[in-house]
Design a protein around this motif. Structure first.
Motif, PDB file in Angstrom:
ATOM      1  N   PHE A 236      41.581  -8.771  41.232  1.00 19.04           N
ATOM      2  CA  PHE A 236      41.160  -9.730  42.271  1.00 19.04           C
ATOM      3  C   PHE A 236      41.043 -11.082  41.526  1.00 19.04           C
ATOM      4  CE2 PHE A 236      37.705 -12.417  43.997  1.00 19.04           C
ATOM      5  CZ  PHE A 236      38.269 -12.516  45.149  1.00 19.04           C
ATOM      6  N   ILE A 237      40.126 -10.892  40.395  1.00 18.15           N
ATOM      7  CA  ILE A 237      40.049 -12.157  39.519  1.00 18.15           C
ATOM      8  C   ILE A 237      41.394 -12.615  38.965  1.00 18.15           C
ATOM      9  CG2 ILE A 237      38.990 -13.010  37.427  1.00 18.15           C
ATOM     10  CD1 ILE A 237      36.609 -10.988  37.940  1.00 18.15           C
ATOM     11  N   ALA A 238      42.049 -11.730  38.306  1.00 20.38           N
ATOM     12  CA  ALA A 238      43.403 -12.016  37.760  1.00 20.38           C
ATOM     13  C   ALA A 238      44.475 -12.858  38.899  1.00 20.38           C
ATOM     14  CB  ALA A 238      44.262 -10.815  37.281  1.00 20.38           C
ATOM     15  N   GLY A 239      44.353 -12.274  40.099  1.00 21.52           N
ATOM     16  CA  GLY A 239      45.079 -12.871  41.021  1.00 21.52           C
ATOM     17  C   GLY A 239      44.746 -14.356  41.250  1.00 21.52           C
ATOM     18  N   HIS A 240      43.689 -14.684  41.011  1.00 26.95           N
ATOM     19  CA  HIS A 240      43.158 -16.024  41.611  1.00 26.95           C
ATOM     20  C   HIS A 240      43.411 -16.924  40.127  1.00 26.95           C
ATOM     21  CE1 HIS A 240      42.038 -15.656  45.445  1.00 26.95           C
ATOM     22  NE2 HIS A 240      41.225 -14.699  45.169  1.00 26.95           N
ATOM     23  N   LEU A 241      43.338 -16.170  38.910  1.00 24.71           N
ATOM     24  CA  LEU A 241      43.458 -16.720  37.623  1.00 24.71           C
ATOM     25  C   LEU A 241      45.071 -17.460  37.564  1.00 24.71           C
ATOM     26  CD1 LEU A 241      41.350 -14.871  35.077  1.00 24.71           C
ATOM     27  CD2 LEU A 241      40.962 -17.200  36.067  1.00 24.71           C
ATOM     28  N   THR A 242      45.876 -16.405  38.213  1.00 22.34           N
ATOM     29  CA  THR A 242      47.253 -17.073  38.479  1.00 22.34           C
ATOM     30  C   THR A 242      47.292 -18.433  38.895  1.00 22.34           C
ATOM     31  OG1 THR A 242      48.031 -14.760  38.968  1.00 22.34           O
ATOM     32  CG2 THR A 242      49.383 -16.472  39.493  1.00 22.34           C
ATOM     33  N   HIS A 243      46.623 -18.802  39.788  1.00 21.59           N
ATOM     34  CA  HIS A 243      46.619 -20.294  40.172  1.00 21.59           C
ATOM     35  C   HIS A 243      45.623 -20.842  39.256  1.00 21.59           C
ATOM     36  CE1 HIS A 243      47.843 -17.627  43.982  1.00 21.59           C
ATOM     37  NE2 HIS A 243      48.723 -18.095  43.691  1.00 21.59           N
ATOM     38  N   ALA A 244      44.634 -20.414  38.821  1.00 22.29           N
ATOM     39  CA  ALA A 244      43.651 -21.145  37.875  1.00 22.29           C
ATOM     40  C   ALA A 244      44.451 -21.659  36.701  1.00 22.29           C
ATOM     41  CB  ALA A 244      42.561 -20.448  37.632  1.00 22.29           C
ATOM     42  N   SER A 245      45.522 -21.068  36.333  1.00 21.05           N
ATOM     43  CA  SER A 245      46.285 -21.389  35.217  1.00 21.05           C
ATOM     44  C   SER A 245      47.028 -22.766  35.517  1.00 21.05           C
ATOM     45  CB  SER A 245      47.207 -20.321  34.627  1.00 21.05           C
ATOM     46  OG  SER A 245      48.230 -20.066  35.712  1.00 21.05           O
ATOM     47  N   LEU A 246      47.304 -23.083  36.627  1.00 17.60           N
ATOM     48  CA  LEU A 246      48.087 -24.336  36.927  1.00 17.60           C
ATOM     49  C   LEU A 246      47.003 -25.567  36.962  1.00 17.60           C
ATOM     50  CD1 LEU A 246      50.365 -22.597  39.470  1.00 17.60           C
ATOM     51  CD2 LEU A 246      51.171 -24.411  37.437  1.00 17.60           C
ATOM     52  N   VAL A 247      45.817 -24.859  37.544  1.00 13.74           N
ATOM     53  CA  VAL A 247      44.684 -26.008  37.579  1.00 13.74           C
ATOM     54  C   VAL A 247      44.348 -26.330  36.239  1.00 13.74           C
ATOM     55  CG1 VAL A 247      42.365 -26.380  38.451  1.00 13.74           C
ATOM     56  CG2 VAL A 247      43.917 -25.135  39.885  1.00 13.74           C
ATOM     57  N   SER A 248      44.074 -25.340  35.203  1.00 10.36           N
ATOM     58  CA  SER A 248      43.410 -25.618  34.110  1.00 10.36           C
ATOM     59  C   SER A 248      44.535 -26.207  33.131  1.00 10.36           C
ATOM     60  CB  SER A 248      43.152 -24.361  33.386  1.00 10.36           C
ATOM     61  OG  SER A 248      44.129 -23.298  33.254  1.00 10.36           O
ATOM     62  N   ALA A 249      45.724 -25.997  33.601  1.00 11.59           N
ATOM     63  CA  ALA A 249      46.987 -26.799  32.897  1.00 11.59           C
ATOM     64  C   ALA A 249      46.933 -28.232  33.211  1.00 11.59           C
ATOM     65  CB  ALA A 249      48.459 -26.320  33.160  1.00 11.59           C
ATOM     66  N   GLY A 250      46.398 -28.510  34.390  1.00  7.54           N
ATOM     67  CA  GLY A 250      46.369 -30.048  34.736  1.00  7.54           C
ATOM     68  C   GLY A 250      45.236 -30.589  34.237  1.00  7.54           C
ATOM     69  N   VAL A 251      43.797 -29.770  33.718  1.00  6.73           N
ATOM     70  CA  VAL A 251      42.871 -30.101  33.107  1.00  6.73           C
ATOM     71  C   VAL A 251      43.316 -30.618  31.789  1.00  6.73           C
ATOM     72  CG1 VAL A 251      40.696 -29.668  32.192  1.00  6.73           C
ATOM     73  CG2 VAL A 251      41.433 -29.307  34.470  1.00  6.73           C
ATOM     74  N   VAL A 252      44.089 -29.687  31.210  1.00  7.91           N
ATOM     75  CA  VAL A 252      44.467 -29.978  29.670  1.00  7.91           C
ATOM     76  C   VAL A 252      45.316 -31.380  29.364  1.00  7.91           C
ATOM     77  CG1 VAL A 252      45.812 -28.929  27.883  1.00  7.91           C
ATOM     78  CG2 VAL A 252      44.492 -27.484  29.087  1.00  7.91           C
ATOM     79  N   ILE A 253      46.195 -31.363  30.418  1.00  8.88           N
ATOM     80  CA  ILE A 253      47.113 -32.384  30.265  1.00  8.88           C
ATOM     81  C   ILE A 253      46.238 -33.836  30.618  1.00  8.88           C
ATOM     82  CG2 ILE A 253      48.991 -33.683  31.534  1.00  8.88           C
ATOM     83  CD1 ILE A 253      49.633 -31.165  29.621  1.00  8.88           C
ATOM     84  N   SER A 254      45.358 -33.749  31.716  1.00  7.27           N
ATOM     85  CA  SER A 254      44.707 -34.922  31.842  1.00  7.27           C
ATOM     86  C   SER A 254      43.746 -35.126  30.579  1.00  7.27           C
ATOM     87  CB  SER A 254      43.830 -34.699  32.838  1.00  7.27           C
ATOM     88  OG  SER A 254      42.907 -35.505  33.456  1.00  7.27           O
ATOM     89  N   LEU A 255      43.205 -34.329  29.924  1.00  8.45           N
ATOM     90  CA  LEU A 255      42.533 -34.330  28.735  1.00  8.45           C
ATOM     91  C   LEU A 255      43.347 -35.218  27.525  1.00  8.45           C
ATOM     92  CD1 LEU A 255      40.274 -31.338  28.549  1.00  8.45           C
ATOM     93  CD2 LEU A 255      39.431 -33.799  29.046  1.00  8.45           C
ATOM     94  N   LEU A 256      44.422 -34.590  27.496  1.00 12.89           N
ATOM     95  CA  LEU A 256      45.597 -35.127  26.329  1.00 12.89           C
ATOM     96  C   LEU A 256      45.867 -36.639  26.707  1.00 12.89           C
ATOM     97  CD1 LEU A 256      47.639 -31.854  25.873  1.00 12.89           C
ATOM     98  CD2 LEU A 256      46.082 -32.935  24.368  1.00 12.89           C
TER      99      LEU A 256
END
Length: 397
Positions: A236-256
């Motif tokens: 269940f957690i991993a399924g939602h982390l699938t989409h969280a990977s895209l959100v966190s990618a956005g956070v990383v690029i925003s910080l960069l």
């Protein structure tokens, strides 16, 4: 968490532009989904196809933009002086609201027994789509408080009533999350990412680690026999982390892009490096899982993250560096009111279905005429949003 003394204190118009363009395309492809005889490249790829179209990029782009906006949203609340309790409460309310709206939308589509429903299922669906508007509308300060309370609490009571009026195909009363819906998936991904972002105080390296962890969990969840795949709560957690990977990618690029500690005013080689890293990860994992939006494979998320980063880099160069911003005004009504423009087509659809009115003749539901109608409908929705924004009808979670 401390206030970031950097560009997170400013309004970045290129993020708004990317959000507006994404929503415009989203309205277009959602309307296009009901059109017959449309080329496959204008539809979602089937689950078993090792490929993706621009349609499969819309949802990831929205998740990516959610991530890019997180550092700005947190900084704005810290500058405003909000306490940690206030910020946590707001975060939970926003995530729960998205999940609740998503579940209602999914149950409006299917899973009910029309013969046992007390009210017309179409009316049920219309109310389910419409009630978030009075509940989460951003009322102006001079709006009568008593009327605001009537609209908000009345809308909540209607949603609660709809839950108990719903009869499943099995005969059971009440809804079930058959799946969470697009908004629900955004809500879960937002919740996981924001909680972690707060705990690590928005640290870049910690967010990169979370991105890597999310991709790894996604990979294990799709691997038969892995401990993640075979453990329900981990899956269940991993399924939602699938989409969280895209959100966190956005956070990383925003910080960069916008943290002064690492910002590069000329060529941002760190961002280019992450584009390469996203792409390489996708290529390496593709032979094992393929590219599939339906299955949520890591190659799909990482190719999407790479493409979204390239698109944003171009918009950043065009709008923040070259100051070419006039063209984006067309998309800004959607950027300012994304939730309402997502909900409104459903309200229109179920209202027309309830009164048995067809907006356009059948000729425009097939082939090229249907494609042109979908494009026109998207343009019309932007103008409708411009009018609604002017009259302060804006959803704010």
């Amino acid at each position: 968490m401390k206030i970031k003394e950097n560009l997170f204190n400013q309004r970045i118009i290129s993020i708004d532009a990317l959000r507006g363009i994404t929503i415009f395309v989203m309205i277009f492809v959602n309307e296009l989904a009901s059109i017959k005889e449309v080329p496959q490249w204008m539809r979602h790829m089937p689950a078993d196809a090792d490929a993706m179209t621009f349609v499969d990029l819309v949802f990831p782009a929205f998740l990516f933009i959610v991530g890019m906006s997180i550092p700005f949203a947190f900084n704005a609340r810290l500058i405003k002086g909000d306490s940690p309790k206030t910020i946590w409460t707001h975060t939970l309310k926003r995530a729960i609201a998205l999940i609740v709206i998503g579940v209602f939308m999914v149950n409006a589509e299917y899973g009910y027994d029309a013969s046992k429903m007390i009210i017309n299922p179409v009316l049920w669906a219309l109310l389910a789509y419409a009630m978030p508007i009075p509940i989460w509308n951003k009322y102006p300060k001079d709006f009568p408080l008593w009327l605001k309370n009537v609209l908000q609490y009345g809308g909540i009571l209607v949603l609660i009533s709809l839950y108990f009026l719903y009869i499943q195909e099995t005969g059971e009363r009440g809804m079930t999350p058959k799946w969470w819906g697009i908004l629900g998936l955004i809500g879960w991904a937002y919740l996981f990412t924001v909680i972690y972002y707060w705990l690590v105080s928005g640290n870049l390296w910690a967010m990169i680690a979370f991105l890597a962890f999310s991709v790894a969990m996604n990979t294990l969840n799709l691997t038969e026999g892995s401990f993640v795949h075979s453990t329900p709560w981990l899956s269940f957690i991993a399924g939602h982390l699938t989409h969280a990977s895209l959100v966190s990618a956005g956070v990383v690029i925003s910080l960069l892009f916008f943290d002064r500690k690492i910002i590069n005013t000329k060529i941002n080689w760190l961002v280019i490096g992450f584009i390469a890293l996203f792409t390489l990860t996708a290529i390496l994992l593709r032979p094992y899982f393929g590219i599939s939006k339906i299955k949520g494979t890591p190659s799909w998320t990482m190719f999407s993250a790479a493409i979204c980063t390239v698109l944003f880099y171009f918009l950043y160069w065009l709008m923040e560096v070259k100051k070419q911003t006039k063209w984006s005004e067309f998309f800004m009504p959607a950027a300012a009111n994304p939730l309402l423009i997502y909900i409104l087509p459903g309200v229109i659809y179920y209202f027309c279905k309830l009164i048995n009115v067809h907006i356009i003749p059948g000729y425009f539901r097939v082939g090229l005429p249907g494609i042109l109608w979908s494009l026109l409908f998207s343009v019309i929705m932007l103008f409708v949003m411009k009018i609604l924004n002017r009259y302060k009808i804006q959803l704010h979670l």
